[in-house]
Structure formats: C-alpha cells, structure tokens
Design an enzyme around this catalytic site. Structure first.
Site, PDB file in Angstrom:
ATOM      1  CG  HIS A   1      55.416  64.856  28.892  1.00  0.00           C
ATOM      2  ND1 HIS A   1      56.640  64.716  29.378  1.00  0.00           N
ATOM      3  CD2 HIS A   1      55.283  64.046  27.795  1.00  0.00           C
ATOM      4  CE1 HIS A   1      57.424  64.043  28.563  1.00  0.00           C
ATOM      5  NE2 HIS A   1      56.417  63.507  27.703  1.00  0.00           N
TER       6      HIS A   1
ATOM      7  CE1 TYR B   1      61.528  68.663  35.108  1.00  0.00           C
ATOM      8  CE2 TYR B   1      63.393  70.167  35.165  1.00  0.00           C
ATOM      9  CZ  TYR B   1      62.168  69.723  34.646  1.00  0.00           C
ATOM     10  OH  TYR B   1      61.674  70.356  33.510  1.00  0.00           O
TER      11      TYR B   1
ATOM     12  N   PRO C   1      67.537  77.246  32.349  1.00  0.00           N
ATOM     13  CG  PRO C   1      68.696  75.644  31.368  1.00  0.00           C
ATOM     14  CD  PRO C   1      68.831  76.972  31.832  1.00  0.00           C
TER      15      PRO C   1
ATOM     16  CE  LYS D   1      57.359  78.115  33.786  1.00  0.00           C
ATOM     17  NZ  LYS D   1      56.266  77.689  33.257  1.00  0.00           N
TER      18      LYS D   1
ATOM     19  CE1 TYR E   1      56.772  70.836  33.778  1.00  0.00           C
ATOM     20  CE2 TYR E   1      59.025  71.484  34.955  1.00  0.00           C
ATOM     21  CZ  TYR E   1      58.235  70.820  34.062  1.00  0.00           C
ATOM     22  OH  TYR E   1      58.899  69.971  33.263  1.00  0.00           O
TER      23      TYR E   1
HETATM   24  C1  PHB Z   1      64.759  69.862  27.278  1.00  0.00           C
HETATM   25  O1  PHB Z   1      64.228  68.803  26.742  1.00  0.00           O
HETATM   26  O2  PHB Z   1      65.447  70.381  26.580  1.00  0.00           O
HETATM   27  C2  PHB Z   1      64.550  70.625  28.578  1.00  0.00           C
HETATM   28  C3  PHB Z   1      63.402  70.068  29.096  1.00  0.00           C
HETATM   29  C4  PHB Z   1      63.051  70.405  30.188  1.00  0.00           C
HETATM   30  C5  PHB Z   1      63.724  71.590  30.999  1.00  0.00           C
HETATM   31  C6  PHB Z   1      64.828  71.773  30.318  1.00  0.00           C
HETATM   32  C7  PHB Z   1      65.240  71.268  29.041  1.00  0.00           C
HETATM   33  O3  PHB Z   1      63.386  72.045  32.125  1.00  0.00           O
END
Ligand code: PHB
Ligand code: APR
Length: 396
Positions: free
Chosen positions: A76, A201, A293, A297, A384
């Site tokens: 990604h 997001y 989450p 991290k 990130y």
């Molecule tokens: C996930 O794919 O579970 C996931 C991805 C990014 C995040 C949190 C969870 O920031």
C-alpha cells in the site's frame, strides 16, 4: 516435585512478540522456551490488524518468516482521509519514501508458529515468575498435569496487556500512564472485495469509519460505536447502512455488502508502563503498552521492542556485554511514546467525542490543513509508516 528445565531466555506468551523473539534468538543460536497459556489454534484464531511498517517487514524477513508475507501481502503506497464529503489521499511513498504492507496478524502468527517448532509450550498454565532481581530467575508453570520449573538467565514478558509478567512487578517500581476513550470500534470481517485498493479513514458527523482489508477478496470494516454498545444491536444490515452513511457518496456506492464472518466490539485505550525492564525481566509489546488501533501501531511497536531486545540479548550471550540490554527500556520507550502520541492525535482527529460544534470545526479545519499542506501530510506519513529507529549507542 517439579520437573526442572533450563533455557537461556524464558518467554511468556506466544503472540507475535514472543514467537518473533524466540525465532530471532534461535537464528543466533540462543536457546529459549515460550510458555503460552492458550492452544495454538486459539492464538491463531484471533482477528487482529495486519498493517505492517516496512521496518516490521524487514525484521520478519530477517527472521526468515517473510516468504509467504512477501508473496501474499498487499503493498500500500498510500491511504485516504474522507471528510466533509470528499477524499484526500496521503501519498506514503511520495511523502515518507516507504509503503505499508497489508498482511493479517493471523498469517504472521501462523508463519511464526510454523517456524518456531517445539520450543513453544502451548496450554501452559499457572505461569509465575520468580527472582527477577537475581542472576538466576525462574518461571514455574504447569502443563500436561506436571508442575515445571524453568531456570533461565532472562525472562521476556510477551504476555500482552492482561498477562502475568507486568502484574508481577511490585507497584512501587512501575509507573502506569493511561487514557481511555469514550467509544469503541465495531468491526466486521466479510468475504467481499474491499471498497478500493487502499484504506479509507473517515471522519463523519455521526462518527468514525474505517475501510480496510485482509486480501482482495476479504474486507475488514469498522464503525465507531458507543462504549456500552453490543453486537446484538448491530445486525449486518444496520452495519452496512451505517458504514455507507459515513463515507463520501462515490465510495459508499462501491461498498460490496455480504454476510459478516466475524463481528466484535473493542474498547480503545492508550497505555504505557515504565520502565520496561526490571532486573532480568523485560516487558515487550502489549505487555508494556497499548495504543488505540487508529494508527495501526500495536503490532509494529511489538516488533520494534523485539528488534531492540534481541540485539541486546545477542550481544550479551555472545560476549557478555550489557550495553544494549541496559539501553533497552530507554530506546523502546522513546519509540513507544512517539507512537502513542501519534495514535492519540489521529484518534482525536478522526472520532466523534461529543456533539460540541466547536470541536468538530477544529477537526475539519485540521483535515483541511492536512489536505492543503505538504508539510502537514508529510508529518502524518512519517508517523504512519513508522519513525526511524534511534541509533543505538556504540557498544563499548
Ligand atoms: C485492520 O485492517 O484491522 C486495521 C487497519 C488499519 C488500522 C486499524 C485496523 O488503523
Ligand atoms: N501465561 C502464558 N501466556 C499468557 C498469559 C499467561 N499468564 N497471559 C497472556 N498470555 C498469552 C496470550 O494468550 C497471548 O497469546 O500471551 C500472548 C500475548 O500476545 P498479544 O496479546 O498478541 O501481545 P503481543 O505478542 O505483544 O502482540 C501485540 O497483538 O494484541 C495484538 O494489537 C496487538 O497487534 C498487537 C500485537
């Protein structure tokens, strides 16, 4: 009567921290035994995020467990912020010079467990640690009906937030820093193609949403929910409607619905324990810190701890020097606090905390600034994708 065993490093917990540490030590000819209270099947069944910083990818490759990850993982180069009905892409490779790799933690656990062999004791119960301040620490446990004593030189507490090792430290010797958040994440797993090629997001007036994935055929979605909410209140139909309602129209139209194969609600917290070393005991990963989450991290911080600790244990076991293990707590915490700050900042930016109009205006202004400012986006991208490792002091 105890069955006495010996090893150089006793590792409590067979999550990513424990298994990766054991594999790296094994690769350097250092004996370890991992004590895990659950079965391998139970540990591998946990649904956890698998968004890997490139330094984590490199460490897994160094441990010799990266072949399937490099074959099946999804590169990604960026992700999108959705807000105010629009999308803004954060170009991770362009801004921070490195991508992320999407590869589920379940898969990492499986690859590690396949590679760590018989030094893992599954279903080990009543684990207790002893004499960590001396030169001959011990771990006692029961397995297959036998009481055992494991004599060792070091103990790695890789047993997660609810584990026994951190809780074994006398309260006067350890500091806890904690912040809880007034909402949870309702997550589902569904065997449907993800809404796009990258993560989204979303900051919405009704709350946060995240579009993620495990593969091109399996999607992982989250919506912010009330802390006391229950999955019984969220039939699939309601989830899909709520998710699409929090996305810009074009992305909402691309959501492929399907039956959920997993559904759960998780609370969010920031937690750091200091220090991370007590004599011969080292706290690693979730045993020492928890991040919300939002910034993905958790696994990456665990891997970073393992990187620093294994370097120190290898130095000691090879030539008796303690320079790097003496630096472990300080070096690990330096990274932990920067990631804790970032995860708190990103969580505060993207979630609905109240109906306060002023707060929402500040969030939208900051998102607007991120979209307009290469400097602001670069700061986000740097954090990130993972900050560089602090240079270790030259070993004497
Ligand atoms: C996930 O794919 O579970 C996931 C991805 C990014 C995040 C949190 C969870 O920031
Ligand atoms: N005795 C033995 N094992 C224990 C004990 C105990 N008393 N308590 C907990 N464990 C085991 C758990 O069953 C679990 O398998 O320790 C392991 C801890 O693993 P994790 O919680 O996954 O922690 P860690 O290895 O540090 O990995 C952190 O996992 O939880 C996610 O989001 C987190 O991605 C991050 C990563």
């Amino acid at each position: 009567m105890s069955n006495v065993k010996r090893t150089r490093v006793a590792i409590v917990g067979a999550g990513p921290s424990g298994l990766l540490l054991s594999k790296l030590l094994d690769d350097h000819g250092i004996d370890s035994i991992v004590l895990e209270r659950r079965s391998r099947e139970h540990v591998e069944a946990r649904v956890r995020a698998g968004l890997l910083e490139w330094s984590t990818v490199e460490l897994l490759n160094e441990a010799g467990v990266g072949e399937r990850m490099m074959r099946e993982g999804l590169l990604h180069g960026g992700f999108a912020l959705a807000f105010d009905g629009r999308m803004h892409r954060i170009d991770l490779e362009g801004l921070a010079g490195r991508p992320m790799l999407v590869y589920g933690q379940t898969e990492i656990e499986r690859d590690l467990a396949d590679a760590t062999g018989d030094q893992v004791v599954w279903n080990a119960h009543d684990v207790a640690i002893h004499d960590v301040d001396g030169s001959a620490p011990r771990v006692t446990y029961s397995a297959d009906g036998t009481h055992n004593e494991l004599r060792c030189e070091f103990i790695a507490g890789c047993d997660g937030y609810h584990g026994v090792t951190r809780k074994s430290v006398p309260t006067g010797r350890i500091a806890h820093y904690e912040r809880t958040y007034p909402f949870g994440w309702l997550g589902i797993l569904a065997d449907v193609p993800p809404v796009g090629d990258e993560l989204i997001y979303a900051n919405h007036a009704d709350g946060f949403a995240l579009c993620s994935m495990r593969s091109r055929a399996r999607s992982r979605y989250y919506v912010q929910c009330a802390l006391d909410d229950r999955i019984e209140n969220w039939p699939d139909e309601r989830f899909w409607a709520e998710l699409k309602g929090r996305l810009p129209a074009e992305q909402a139209a691309r959501v492929v619905e399907g039956p959920s194969i997993e559904k759960s609600i998780a609370p969010l917290r920031s937690f750091v324990a200091e220090p991370m070393r007590f004599g011969r005991l080292f706290l690693v990963g979730d045993a020492a810190h928890i991040v919300p989450p939002t910034g993905a991290k958790g696994l990456n911080l665990a891997a970073a701890d393992v990187r620093v600790l294994h370097e120190g244990l290898v130095e000691y076991c090879r030539n008796g020097r303690t320079t790097l293990i003496d630096e472990y707590s300080e070096r690990a915490l330096s990274r932990v606090w920067k990631a804790t700050r970032f995860s708190w900042w990103f969580t505060t930016l993207m979630h609905k905390f109240s109906d306060d109009a002023f707060t929402r205006k500040l969030q939208l202004a900051e998102l607007d600034y991120l979209a307009e400012s290469p400097a602001a986006s670069r700061a986000l991208a740097e954090n990130y994708t993972g900050l560089p490792f602090a240079a270790q002091r030259r070993a004497d």
